[in-house]
Scaffold this motif. Structure first.
Motif, PDB file in Angstrom:
ATOM      1  N   VAL A  48       0.852  -1.382  -0.002  1.00 55.86           N
ATOM      2  CA  VAL A  48      -0.099   0.118  -0.053  1.00 55.86           C
ATOM      3  C   VAL A  48       0.899   1.458   0.094  1.00 55.86           C
ATOM      4  O   VAL A  48       0.776   2.099  -1.110  1.00 55.86           O
ATOM      5  CB  VAL A  48      -0.886   0.106   1.203  1.00 55.86           C
ATOM      6  N   THR A  49       1.777   1.375   0.985  1.00 54.18           N
ATOM      7  CA  THR A  49       2.643   2.542   0.884  1.00 54.18           C
ATOM      8  C   THR A  49       3.794   2.292   2.122  1.00 54.18           C
ATOM      9  O   THR A  49       3.686   1.424   2.943  1.00 54.18           O
ATOM     10  CB  THR A  49       1.572   3.803   1.512  1.00 54.18           C
ATOM     11  N   ALA A  50       4.691   3.192   2.041  1.00 56.82           N
ATOM     12  CA  ALA A  50       5.818   3.040   2.819  1.00 56.82           C
ATOM     13  C   ALA A  50       6.564   4.276   3.258  1.00 56.82           C
ATOM     14  O   ALA A  50       6.415   5.291   2.330  1.00 56.82           O
ATOM     15  CB  ALA A  50       6.795   2.096   2.230  1.00 56.82           C
ATOM     16  N   VAL A  51       7.314   4.230   4.283  1.00 57.05           N
ATOM     17  CA  VAL A  51       8.010   5.786   4.775  1.00 57.05           C
ATOM     18  C   VAL A  51       9.187   5.240   5.217  1.00 57.05           C
ATOM     19  O   VAL A  51       9.488   4.258   6.093  1.00 57.05           O
ATOM     20  CB  VAL A  51       7.169   6.394   5.738  1.00 57.05           C
ATOM     21  N   ARG A  52      10.120   6.055   4.583  1.00 61.51           N
ATOM     22  CA  ARG A  52      11.722   5.888   5.125  1.00 61.51           C
ATOM     23  C   ARG A  52      11.833   6.318   6.790  1.00 61.51           C
ATOM     24  O   ARG A  52      10.933   6.959   7.296  1.00 61.51           O
ATOM     25  CB  ARG A  52      12.417   6.382   4.336  1.00 61.51           C
ATOM     26  N   TRP A  53      12.609   5.700   7.334  1.00 61.11           N
ATOM     27  CA  TRP A  53      12.701   5.988   8.940  1.00 61.11           C
ATOM     28  C   TRP A  53      12.720   7.322   9.097  1.00 61.11           C
ATOM     29  O   TRP A  53      12.567   8.099  10.201  1.00 61.11           O
ATOM     30  CB  TRP A  53      13.902   5.230   9.408  1.00 61.11           C
ATOM     31  N   THR A  54      13.370   8.152   8.218  1.00 57.81           N
ATOM     32  CA  THR A  54      13.720   9.591   8.443  1.00 57.81           C
ATOM     33  C   THR A  54      12.385  10.284   8.262  1.00 57.81           C
ATOM     34  O   THR A  54      12.311  11.622   8.751  1.00 57.81           O
ATOM     35  CB  THR A  54      14.647  10.311   7.144  1.00 57.81           C
ATOM     36  N   GLY A  55      11.208   9.760   7.675  1.00 53.58           N
ATOM     37  CA  GLY A  55      10.187  10.372   7.651  1.00 53.58           C
ATOM     38  C   GLY A  55       9.737  11.325   6.411  1.00 53.58           C
ATOM     39  O   GLY A  55       8.734  11.776   6.045  1.00 53.58           O
ATOM     40  N   ASP A  56      10.904  11.482   5.585  1.00 53.10           N
ATOM     41  CA  ASP A  56      10.822  12.476   4.597  1.00 53.10           C
ATOM     42  C   ASP A  56      10.714  11.883   3.091  1.00 53.10           C
ATOM     43  O   ASP A  56      10.622  12.587   2.014  1.00 53.10           O
ATOM     44  CB  ASP A  56      12.191  13.362   4.558  1.00 53.10           C
ATOM     45  N   VAL A  57      10.626  10.269   3.240  1.00 48.17           N
ATOM     46  CA  VAL A  57      10.531   9.814   1.866  1.00 48.17           C
ATOM     47  C   VAL A  57       9.401   8.803   1.834  1.00 48.17           C
ATOM     48  O   VAL A  57       9.507   7.895   2.686  1.00 48.17           O
ATOM     49  CB  VAL A  57      11.873   9.100   1.526  1.00 48.17           C
ATOM     50  N   THR A  58       8.503   8.836   0.832  1.00 49.17           N
ATOM     51  CA  THR A  58       7.516   7.912   0.791  1.00 49.17           C
ATOM     52  C   THR A  58       7.089   7.202  -0.559  1.00 49.17           C
ATOM     53  O   THR A  58       7.625   7.852  -1.482  1.00 49.17           O
ATOM     54  CB  THR A  58       6.076   8.610   1.361  1.00 49.17           C
ATOM     55  N   MET A  59       6.388   6.269  -0.387  1.00 52.04           N
ATOM     56  CA  MET A  59       5.953   5.722  -1.753  1.00 52.04           C
ATOM     57  C   MET A  59       4.679   5.348  -1.565  1.00 52.04           C
ATOM     58  O   MET A  59       4.201   4.660  -0.394  1.00 52.04           O
ATOM     59  CB  MET A  59       7.073   4.640  -2.447  1.00 52.04           C
ATOM     60  N   TYR A  60       3.866   5.057  -2.575  1.00 50.83           N
ATOM     61  CA  TYR A  60       2.345   4.649  -2.814  1.00 50.83           C
ATOM     62  C   TYR A  60       2.443   3.554  -3.967  1.00 50.83           C
ATOM     63  O   TYR A  60       2.845   3.903  -4.939  1.00 50.83           O
ATOM     64  CB  TYR A  60       1.499   5.737  -2.747  1.00 50.83           C
ATOM     65  N   ALA A  61       1.558   2.688  -3.641  1.00 55.12           N
ATOM     66  CA  ALA A  61       0.671   2.048  -4.563  1.00 55.12           C
ATOM     67  C   ALA A  61       0.093   2.970  -5.550  1.00 55.12           C
ATOM     68  O   ALA A  61      -0.676   4.024  -5.094  1.00 55.12           O
ATOM     69  CB  ALA A  61      -0.047   0.757  -4.169  1.00 55.12           C
ATOM     70  N   ASP A  62      -0.216   2.854  -7.078  1.00 59.48           N
ATOM     71  CA  ASP A  62      -1.104   3.388  -7.862  1.00 59.48           C
ATOM     72  C   ASP A  62      -2.525   3.482  -7.402  1.00 59.48           C
ATOM     73  O   ASP A  62      -3.185   4.632  -7.616  1.00 59.48           O
ATOM     74  CB  ASP A  62      -0.821   2.888  -9.269  1.00 59.48           C
ATOM     75  N   SER A  63      -2.950   2.318  -6.985  1.00 61.28           N
ATOM     76  CA  SER A  63      -4.426   2.311  -6.570  1.00 61.28           C
ATOM     77  C   SER A  63      -4.710   3.239  -5.323  1.00 61.28           C
ATOM     78  O   SER A  63      -6.064   3.536  -5.320  1.00 61.28           O
ATOM     79  CB  SER A  63      -4.751   0.866  -6.104  1.00 61.28           C
ATOM     80  N   VAL A  64      -3.664   3.752  -4.636  1.00 64.27           N
ATOM     81  CA  VAL A  64      -4.096   4.528  -3.380  1.00 64.27           C
ATOM     82  C   VAL A  64      -3.740   5.966  -3.367  1.00 64.27           C
ATOM     83  O   VAL A  64      -3.757   6.909  -2.617  1.00 64.27           O
ATOM     84  CB  VAL A  64      -3.665   3.976  -2.109  1.00 64.27           C
ATOM     85  N   LYS A  65      -2.872   6.186  -4.703  1.00 61.71           N
ATOM     86  CA  LYS A  65      -2.083   7.431  -4.628  1.00 61.71           C
ATOM     87  C   LYS A  65      -3.071   8.616  -4.477  1.00 61.71           C
ATOM     88  O   LYS A  65      -4.221   8.642  -5.402  1.00 61.71           O
ATOM     89  CB  LYS A  65      -1.101   7.365  -5.824  1.00 61.71           C
ATOM     90  N   GLY A  66      -2.879   9.574  -4.077  1.00 56.84           N
ATOM     91  CA  GLY A  66      -3.739  10.503  -3.997  1.00 56.84           C
ATOM     92  C   GLY A  66      -5.059  10.383  -2.746  1.00 56.84           C
ATOM     93  O   GLY A  66      -5.711  11.552  -2.507  1.00 56.84           O
ATOM     94  N   ARG A  67      -4.947   9.182  -2.425  1.00 55.50           N
ATOM     95  CA  ARG A  67      -6.145   9.183  -1.484  1.00 55.50           C
ATOM     96  C   ARG A  67      -5.601   8.694  -0.073  1.00 55.50           C
ATOM     97  O   ARG A  67      -6.148   9.210   0.873  1.00 55.50           O
ATOM     98  CB  ARG A  67      -7.157   7.977  -1.841  1.00 55.50           C
ATOM     99  N   PHE A  68      -4.440   7.983   0.111  1.00 52.69           N
ATOM    100  CA  PHE A  68      -4.087   7.545   1.173  1.00 52.69           C
ATOM    101  C   PHE A  68      -2.748   8.453   1.454  1.00 52.69           C
ATOM    102  O   PHE A  68      -2.067   8.755   0.696  1.00 52.69           O
ATOM    103  CB  PHE A  68      -3.768   5.921   1.235  1.00 52.69           C
ATOM    104  N   SER A  69      -2.389   8.413   2.739  1.00 56.21           N
ATOM    105  CA  SER A  69      -1.211   9.079   3.191  1.00 56.21           C
ATOM    106  C   SER A  69      -0.601   8.393   4.651  1.00 56.21           C
ATOM    107  O   SER A  69      -1.408   8.127   5.313  1.00 56.21           O
ATOM    108  CB  SER A  69      -1.519  10.732   3.679  1.00 56.21           C
TER     109      SER A  69
END
Length: 123
Positions: A48-69
């Motif tokens: 679904v999504t992930a965040v680097r330990w630093t908190g400043d880098v994230t990535m999202y699955a296309d299916s949730v991009k723009g809806r999930f954070s």
């Protein structure tokens, strides 16, 4: 051993919002890369999504991009998944995962997993 506990899953109507939380008992998550995955009945676990330990880098699955954070507050431990404009196809058990080395979309890269929290979106 890091024990992760998810919370916040419930039944919600399509178009609604939920916020899931992932916390660790007896450990800080501040040095872990964190991911959220989900698994619907009869389907494989998916990223679904992930965040680097630093908190400043994230990535999202296309299916949730723009809806999930995804968000984290390293001072307070929990990692959050805010889900907006929910759809029936978002229905699944949602899992959080942690790993100190890998920041990845692959579930096999994460060493620690929670038990999951059920999200059900009604149409």
């Amino acid at each position: 051993q890091v024990q992760l506990v998810e919370s916040g899953g419930e039944l919600v109507q399509a178009g609604g919002s939920l916020r899931l939380s992932c916390a660790a008992s007896e450990h800080s998550l501040s040095t872990y890369n964190m991911g959220w995955f989900r698994q619907a009945p009869g389907k494989a676990r998916e990223f679904v999504t992930a965040v680097r330990w630093t908190g400043d880098v994230t990535m999202y699955a296309d299916s949730v991009k723009g809806r999930f954070s995804i968000g984290r507050d390293n001072a307070k431990n929990p990692v959050y998944l805010t889900m907006n404009r929910l759809k029936p196809e978002d229905t699944a058990v949602y899992y959080c995962a942690a790993d100190s080395r890998h920041y990845s979309q692959g579930p096999s890269r994460y060493i620690y997993w929670g038990q999951g929290t059920q999200v059900t979106v009604s149409s």
